[in-house]
Design a protein around this motif. Structure first.
Motif, PDB file in Angstrom:
ATOM      1  N   MET A 149       0.938  -1.115   0.213  1.00 44.74           N
ATOM      2  CA  MET A 149       0.173  -0.186   0.424  1.00 44.74           C
ATOM      3  C   MET A 149       1.058   1.073  -0.213  1.00 44.74           C
ATOM      4  O   MET A 149       0.577   2.479  -0.816  1.00 44.74           O
ATOM      5  N   ALA A 150       1.826   1.527   0.742  1.00 43.61           N
ATOM      6  CA  ALA A 150       2.696   2.469   0.412  1.00 43.61           C
ATOM      7  C   ALA A 150       3.895   2.735  -1.136  1.00 43.61           C
ATOM      8  O   ALA A 150       3.806   3.929  -0.898  1.00 43.61           O
ATOM      9  N   THR A 151       3.857   1.387  -1.334  1.00 38.06           N
ATOM     10  CA  THR A 151       5.044   1.595  -2.370  1.00 38.06           C
ATOM     11  C   THR A 151       3.807   1.322  -3.668  1.00 38.06           C
ATOM     12  O   THR A 151       4.923   1.884  -4.781  1.00 38.06           O
ATOM     13  N   ALA A 152       3.018   0.691  -3.826  1.00 44.16           N
ATOM     14  CA  ALA A 152       2.533   0.673  -5.211  1.00 44.16           C
ATOM     15  C   ALA A 152       1.345   1.506  -5.624  1.00 44.16           C
ATOM     16  O   ALA A 152       0.905   2.701  -4.856  1.00 44.16           O
ATOM     17  N   ARG A 153       1.809   2.180  -6.765  1.00 42.80           N
ATOM     18  CA  ARG A 153       0.342   3.071  -7.811  1.00 42.80           C
ATOM     19  C   ARG A 153      -0.481   2.118  -8.142  1.00 42.80           C
ATOM     20  O   ARG A 153       0.604   1.221  -9.469  1.00 42.80           O
ATOM     21  N   HIS A 154      -1.745   3.020  -9.157  1.00 39.66           N
ATOM     22  CA  HIS A 154      -2.362   1.948  -9.915  1.00 39.66           C
ATOM     23  C   HIS A 154      -2.073   2.770 -10.984  1.00 39.66           C
ATOM     24  O   HIS A 154      -1.286   3.948 -11.294  1.00 39.66           O
ATOM     25  N   LEU A 155      -2.161   1.920 -12.325  1.00 40.09           N
ATOM     26  CA  LEU A 155      -1.764   2.102 -13.555  1.00 40.09           C
ATOM     27  C   LEU A 155      -2.092   3.226 -14.055  1.00 40.09           C
ATOM     28  O   LEU A 155      -1.905   4.291 -14.614  1.00 40.09           O
ATOM     29  N   ARG A 156      -4.049   3.416 -14.430  1.00 43.17           N
ATOM     30  CA  ARG A 156      -3.905   3.759 -15.228  1.00 43.17           C
ATOM     31  C   ARG A 156      -4.271   6.213 -13.928  1.00 43.17           C
ATOM     32  O   ARG A 156      -3.257   7.317 -14.975  1.00 43.17           O
ATOM     33  N   PHE A 157      -4.385   5.730 -12.556  1.00 41.52           N
ATOM     34  CA  PHE A 157      -4.226   7.436 -11.588  1.00 41.52           C
ATOM     35  C   PHE A 157      -2.485   7.511 -11.184  1.00 41.52           C
ATOM     36  O   PHE A 157      -2.629   8.653 -10.598  1.00 41.52           O
ATOM     37  N   GLY A 158      -2.002   6.939 -11.059  1.00 40.63           N
ATOM     38  CA  GLY A 158      -0.603   6.422 -10.684  1.00 40.63           C
ATOM     39  C   GLY A 158      -0.863   7.068  -9.275  1.00 40.63           C
ATOM     40  O   GLY A 158       0.283   7.787  -8.546  1.00 40.63           O
ATOM     41  N   ARG A 159      -1.844   6.636  -8.380  1.00 36.48           N
ATOM     42  CA  ARG A 159      -1.804   7.298  -6.807  1.00 36.48           C
ATOM     43  C   ARG A 159      -2.250   5.645  -6.372  1.00 36.48           C
ATOM     44  O   ARG A 159      -1.734   4.966  -6.757  1.00 36.48           O
ATOM     45  N   PRO A 160      -1.287   6.423  -4.718  1.00 35.27           N
ATOM     46  CA  PRO A 160      -1.315   4.476  -4.258  1.00 35.27           C
ATOM     47  C   PRO A 160      -3.038   3.744  -4.233  1.00 35.27           C
ATOM     48  O   PRO A 160      -3.962   5.076  -4.105  1.00 35.27           O
ATOM     49  N   TYR A 161      -3.136   2.977  -3.831  1.00 35.28           N
ATOM     50  CA  TYR A 161      -4.523   2.794  -4.008  1.00 35.28           C
ATOM     51  C   TYR A 161      -5.313   2.553  -3.153  1.00 35.28           C
ATOM     52  O   TYR A 161      -6.539   2.751  -3.734  1.00 35.28           O
ATOM     53  N   ASN A 162      -4.508   2.493  -1.567  1.00 32.11           N
ATOM     54  CA  ASN A 162      -6.015   3.588  -0.379  1.00 32.11           C
ATOM     55  C   ASN A 162      -5.632   4.498  -0.548  1.00 32.11           C
ATOM     56  O   ASN A 162      -6.643   5.377   0.333  1.00 32.11           O
ATOM     57  N   GLN A 163      -5.771   5.638  -1.930  1.00 34.46           N
ATOM     58  CA  GLN A 163      -5.657   7.149  -2.419  1.00 34.46           C
ATOM     59  C   GLN A 163      -6.694   6.565  -3.274  1.00 34.46           C
ATOM     60  O   GLN A 163      -7.626   7.925  -3.635  1.00 34.46           O
ATOM     61  N   LEU A 164      -7.220   5.996  -3.595  1.00 35.85           N
ATOM     62  CA  LEU A 164      -8.335   5.899  -4.309  1.00 35.85           C
ATOM     63  C   LEU A 164      -9.441   5.565  -4.300  1.00 35.85           C
ATOM     64  O   LEU A 164     -10.787   4.252  -4.628  1.00 35.85           O
ATOM     65  N   THR A 165     -10.022   5.981  -2.707  1.00 39.99           N
ATOM     66  CA  THR A 165     -11.162   5.598  -2.229  1.00 39.99           C
ATOM     67  C   THR A 165     -12.132   6.792  -2.641  1.00 39.99           C
ATOM     68  O   THR A 165     -11.587   7.933  -2.772  1.00 39.99           O
ATOM     69  N   TYR A 166     -13.199   6.492  -2.666  1.00 39.60           N
ATOM     70  CA  TYR A 166     -14.434   7.349  -2.846  1.00 39.60           C
ATOM     71  C   TYR A 166     -15.089   8.874  -1.801  1.00 39.60           C
ATOM     72  O   TYR A 166     -15.309   8.361  -1.241  1.00 39.60           O
ATOM     73  N   GLN A 167     -14.965  10.003  -2.119  1.00 38.93           N
ATOM     74  CA  GLN A 167     -14.422  11.026  -1.508  1.00 38.93           C
ATOM     75  C   GLN A 167     -16.112  10.487  -0.186  1.00 38.93           C
ATOM     76  O   GLN A 167     -16.648  11.207   0.672  1.00 38.93           O
ATOM     77  N   PRO A 168     -17.165  10.845  -1.453  1.00 40.91           N
ATOM     78  CA  PRO A 168     -18.773  10.497  -1.103  1.00 40.91           C
ATOM     79  C   PRO A 168     -19.060  10.067  -0.016  1.00 40.91           C
ATOM     80  O   PRO A 168     -19.461   9.723   0.678  1.00 40.91           O
ATOM     81  N   MET A 169     -18.343   8.657  -0.715  1.00 39.49           N
ATOM     82  CA  MET A 169     -18.846   7.536   0.544  1.00 39.49           C
ATOM     83  C   MET A 169     -17.857   8.127   1.898  1.00 39.49           C
ATOM     84  O   MET A 169     -18.909   7.045   2.784  1.00 39.49           O
TER      85      MET A 169
END
Length: 331
Positions: A149-169
């Motif tokens: 979680m600290a090092t991996a990045r999403h292929l499209r968004f280039g962000r850590p996976y745990n930063q791809l949480t939905y703000q509205p939720m």
């Protein structure tokens, strides 16, 4: 193509802080939601069940809310993030397994040959999940998840996976808790994959996470120190009809509020609305290809078909991501 339920059944065999970004004192408790029917339905429901002396008042102890994770609280495309973890783990572990460079399906993954890996089918997937999720202690697995979680990045968004949480939720979770709800994750993903990071991401403690699980064995090491070892046998698959079973087994109360995004959540939503008194069932419909993804009935990941029909028939709340959310991800 492996169905989600079958994929989770295989994966489960070896699975072994407050949310930032929501001000409880704000006049609008759901600022990232546009002022449409979905937002109004949520606000109206919470007002109904929390108004003392009201006909639909629900005591605090019974205010149980359950949420799917993949595609509901964070993104799930182009494939489930736990699979991304498994694929990355193969590459990280490869130096300790030189035999993998000549052995499928590991060879295909190390060479980024998606077609060759796909041809390995279910047996290949099982080998990959076994190699990355079993044969280690639960503490070692937790460390591996946290490191990823600290090092991996999403292929499209280039962000850590745990930063791809939905703000509205995240706002919804905080709003419910501020109104006396107890929030749970009920996901087809591996429970031990989620528990290391969900509290920081969602404000949901690990003991309020229900997920798929594999058998864990207690033993002592050579020094007599106790430890738990992750094995390859399936213990429980928390997907589809397994979700209400998991809710009954691990929570012990039927939720009055539930959110999902796919056919894998259908039975959880059906179980929720079948109870007596006020009930809320919600679906996140992925309709925003520009800011996230757009998919539903034909998708191999997060297929939303039968549940979408059930929502229309039952009057459930369907969140149109493109139109109902002014913002997608957490900053």
């Amino acid at each position: 193509m492996i169905t989600r339920r079958r994929l989770l059944a295989l994966s489960a065999a070896v699975f072994g802080s407050p949310v930032v970004g929501f001000a409880t004192g704000a006049s609008d408790p759901l600022p990232s939601w546009t002022n449409g029917t979905a937002k109004q339905a949520i606000l109206a429901f919470v007002a109904r069940v929390t108004t003392e002396q009201g006909a639909d008042f629900v005591p605090t102890a019974e205010r149980i809310a359950t949420f799917d994770n993949d595609g509901t609280l964070w993104a799930e495309q182009p494939y489930y993030f736990q699979l991304a973890f498994a694929f990355d783990r193969i590459k990280a572990m490869a130096p300790q397994h030189p035999e993998w460079k000549d052995h499928e399906p590991f060879k295909a993954l190390l060479q980024n040959d998606k077609a060759a890996f796909a041809s390995s089918g279910e047996s290949g997937l099982l080998e990959v999940v076994a190699a990355t999720h079993a044969g280690m202690t639960t503490d070692e697995f937790t460390d591996a998840v946290r490191d990823w979680m600290a090092t991996a990045r999403h292929l499209r968004f280039g962000r850590p996976y745990n930063q791809l949480t939905y703000q509205p939720m995240l706002e919804l979770l905080a709003y419910l808790r501020a109104n006396g709800f107890k929030t749970f994750i009920v996901s087809g993903g591996g429970v031990e994959f989620m528990r290391p990071w969900v509290e920081k991401a969602y404000g949901i403690p690990p003991e309020q996470v229900v997920g798929s699980s594999g058998v864990v064995k207690f033993e002592t090491d050579a020094t007599g120190k106790p430890r738990l070892i992750k094995l390859t046998q399936v213990e429980f698959v928390d997907d589809g009809p397994g979700k209400p079973v998991g809710i009954n087994r691990f929570i012990g109360r039927r939720p009055i509020f539930a959110f999902g995004n796919s056919d894998g959540d259908l039975e959880m939503l059906q179980w929720t609305v079948a109870g007596a008194g006020p009930r809320f069932a919600g679906l996140v419909h992925h309709t925003d290809a520009e800011r996230e993804y757009a998919y539903d009935r034909q998708s191999k990941i997060g297929k939303l078909d039968k549940a979408l029909d059930a929502a229309a028939a039952g009057g459930w709340t369907v969140v149109d991501m493109k139109n109902d959310w002014s913002r997608i991800f957490t900053e």
